[in-house]
Scaffold this motif. Structure first.
Motif, short mmCIF file in Angstrom:
data_model
loop_
_atom_site.label_atom_id
_atom_site.label_comp_id
_atom_site.label_asym_id
_atom_site.label_seq_id
_atom_site.Cartn_x
_atom_site.Cartn_y
_atom_site.Cartn_z
N UNK A 47 0.89 -1.16 0.00
CA UNK A 47 0.00 0.00 0.00
C UNK A 47 0.93 1.21 0.00
N UNK A 48 0.53 2.24 -0.71
CA UNK A 48 1.32 3.46 -0.79
C UNK A 48 0.45 4.63 -0.34
N UNK A 49 1.08 5.58 0.33
CA UNK A 49 0.38 6.80 0.74
C UNK A 49 0.93 7.94 -0.09
N UNK A 50 0.01 8.71 -0.67
CA UNK A 50 0.37 9.82 -1.55
C UNK A 50 -0.15 11.13 -0.98
N UNK A 55 0.74 14.90 -5.70
CA UNK A 55 0.81 13.57 -6.30
C UNK A 55 2.16 12.88 -6.05
N UNK A 56 2.80 13.19 -4.93
CA UNK A 56 4.07 12.57 -4.56
C UNK A 56 3.83 11.54 -3.48
N UNK A 57 4.53 10.42 -3.60
CA UNK A 57 4.43 9.39 -2.58
C UNK A 57 5.10 9.87 -1.30
N UNK A 58 4.46 9.63 -0.16
CA UNK A 58 5.03 9.99 1.13
C UNK A 58 5.18 8.72 1.97
N UNK A 59 6.16 8.70 2.81
CA UNK A 59 6.35 7.55 3.69
C UNK A 59 6.88 6.33 2.95
N UNK A 73 -8.50 4.68 6.09
CA UNK A 73 -7.98 5.53 7.16
C UNK A 73 -8.98 5.53 8.31
N UNK A 74 -8.45 5.68 9.53
CA UNK A 74 -9.35 5.85 10.67
C UNK A 74 -9.88 7.29 10.64
N UNK A 75 -10.90 7.61 11.44
CA UNK A 75 -11.50 8.95 11.41
C UNK A 75 -10.54 10.09 11.77
N UNK A 76 -9.47 9.80 12.50
CA UNK A 76 -8.50 10.85 12.85
C UNK A 76 -7.51 11.11 11.72
N UNK A 77 -7.37 10.15 10.80
CA UNK A 77 -6.37 10.26 9.74
C UNK A 77 -4.97 9.90 10.21
N UNK A 78 -4.84 9.45 11.45
CA UNK A 78 -3.53 9.08 11.99
C UNK A 78 -3.16 7.62 11.76
N UNK A 79 -4.15 6.81 11.40
CA UNK A 79 -3.92 5.39 11.19
C UNK A 79 -4.43 4.98 9.81
N UNK A 80 -3.71 4.06 9.19
CA UNK A 80 -4.18 3.43 7.96
C UNK A 80 -4.31 1.95 8.25
N UNK A 95 3.47 8.08 9.68
CA UNK A 95 4.73 8.65 10.14
C UNK A 95 5.61 7.64 10.86
N UNK A 96 5.04 6.49 11.24
CA UNK A 96 5.78 5.42 11.93
C UNK A 96 5.40 4.08 11.29
N UNK A 97 5.46 4.01 9.98
CA UNK A 97 4.93 2.86 9.24
C UNK A 97 5.74 1.58 9.40
N UNK A 98 6.97 1.67 9.94
CA UNK A 98 7.83 0.49 9.98
C UNK A 98 7.38 -0.55 11.00
N UNK A 99 6.49 -0.19 11.94
CA UNK A 99 6.06 -1.12 12.97
C UNK A 99 4.54 -1.21 13.04
N UNK A 100 3.94 -1.92 12.11
CA UNK A 100 2.48 -2.01 12.17
C UNK A 100 2.01 -2.96 13.27
N UNK A 101 0.83 -2.69 13.75
CA UNK A 101 0.12 -3.63 14.62
C UNK A 101 -0.54 -4.60 13.65
N UNK A 102 -0.38 -5.91 13.85
CA UNK A 102 -1.01 -6.83 12.92
C UNK A 102 -1.62 -8.02 13.61
N UNK A 103 -2.57 -8.62 12.91
CA UNK A 103 -3.29 -9.78 13.42
C UNK A 103 -3.73 -10.64 12.26
N UNK A 104 -3.53 -11.95 12.39
CA UNK A 104 -4.01 -12.89 11.38
C UNK A 104 -5.52 -12.99 11.57
N UNK A 105 -6.26 -12.39 10.66
CA UNK A 105 -7.71 -12.32 10.78
C UNK A 105 -8.39 -13.57 10.24
N UNK A 106 -7.86 -14.08 9.12
CA UNK A 106 -8.55 -15.17 8.44
C UNK A 106 -7.55 -16.07 7.74
N UNK A 107 -8.00 -17.28 7.41
CA UNK A 107 -7.13 -18.18 6.65
C UNK A 107 -7.17 -17.83 5.17
#
Length: 185
Positions: A47-50, A55-59, A73-80, A95-107
């Protein structure tokens, strides 16, 4: 043939932005609440954020294994939040994309998702017959909503309601997310 995303003004029927240049096919597009950023998910597992103005890629590139099918995006715009072919749901702090919170939701793949307006829960659907309600803060699964057929879309509504829609058989269900119960179909 060029690849990319073109943004249109519906009233004037003209393009507002020429194109966000992409090297891959896109799967999902989502604007942040301010309209200043746009997230575009691709079939290359990223995923890319622009910046929507220039029209420049950020992050950084936000990686999954397999196609990224859903962005929101969440309603605050602070999370994707992203969902992908690998079955993972990820929450990226802008701004801190290198450490996402993740969870295996489905198979199977995470196909579609939506975040509640109060930033409390994520409604996400796997490819077949179920949607999951997870907490935004820690991705803990709070409920599984059973739905027959291939779920094409989910949407949150207000602070506690959600919708799921499927084909084969075509149906839409309305859920009380807090109770994890279907209230109409």
């Amino acid at each position: 043939q060029s690849r990319g995303i073109t943004v249109w003004d519906v009233k004037s029927k003209s393009s507002v932005v020429e194109s966000f240049p992409l090297e891959v096919s896109s799967r999902s597009v989502c604007y942040d609440p301010t309209g200043k950023m746009v997230a575009i998910a691709g079939n290359d597992g990223t995923a890319r954020i622009w910046n929507s103005a220039n029209e420049k890629q950020v992050g950084q590139l936000l990686h999954h294994k397999g196609w990224v099918h859903a962005t929101c995006f969440d309603p605050t715009g602070n999370l994707l939040i992203t969902g992908a072919e690998d079955g993972f749901l990820r929450v990226w702090k802008i701004g801190h994309e290198s450490r996402p919170l993740d969870s295996k939701l489905a198979s199977t793949m995470v196909y579609t998702l939506s975040v509640s307006p109060n930033d409390k829960f994520i409604l996400a659907a796997a490819k077949y017959q179920n949607a999951h309600v997870s907490s935004v803060s820690d991705l803990q699964k709070q409920a599984t909503l059973l739905h027959s057929g291939y779920i094409l879309g989910v949407q949150t509504a207000g602070e506690q309601f959600g919708f799921t829609g499927s084909q084969n058989p075509p149906s839409v269900k309305i859920w009380d997310i807090e109770k994890g119960k279907e209230i109409a179909s």
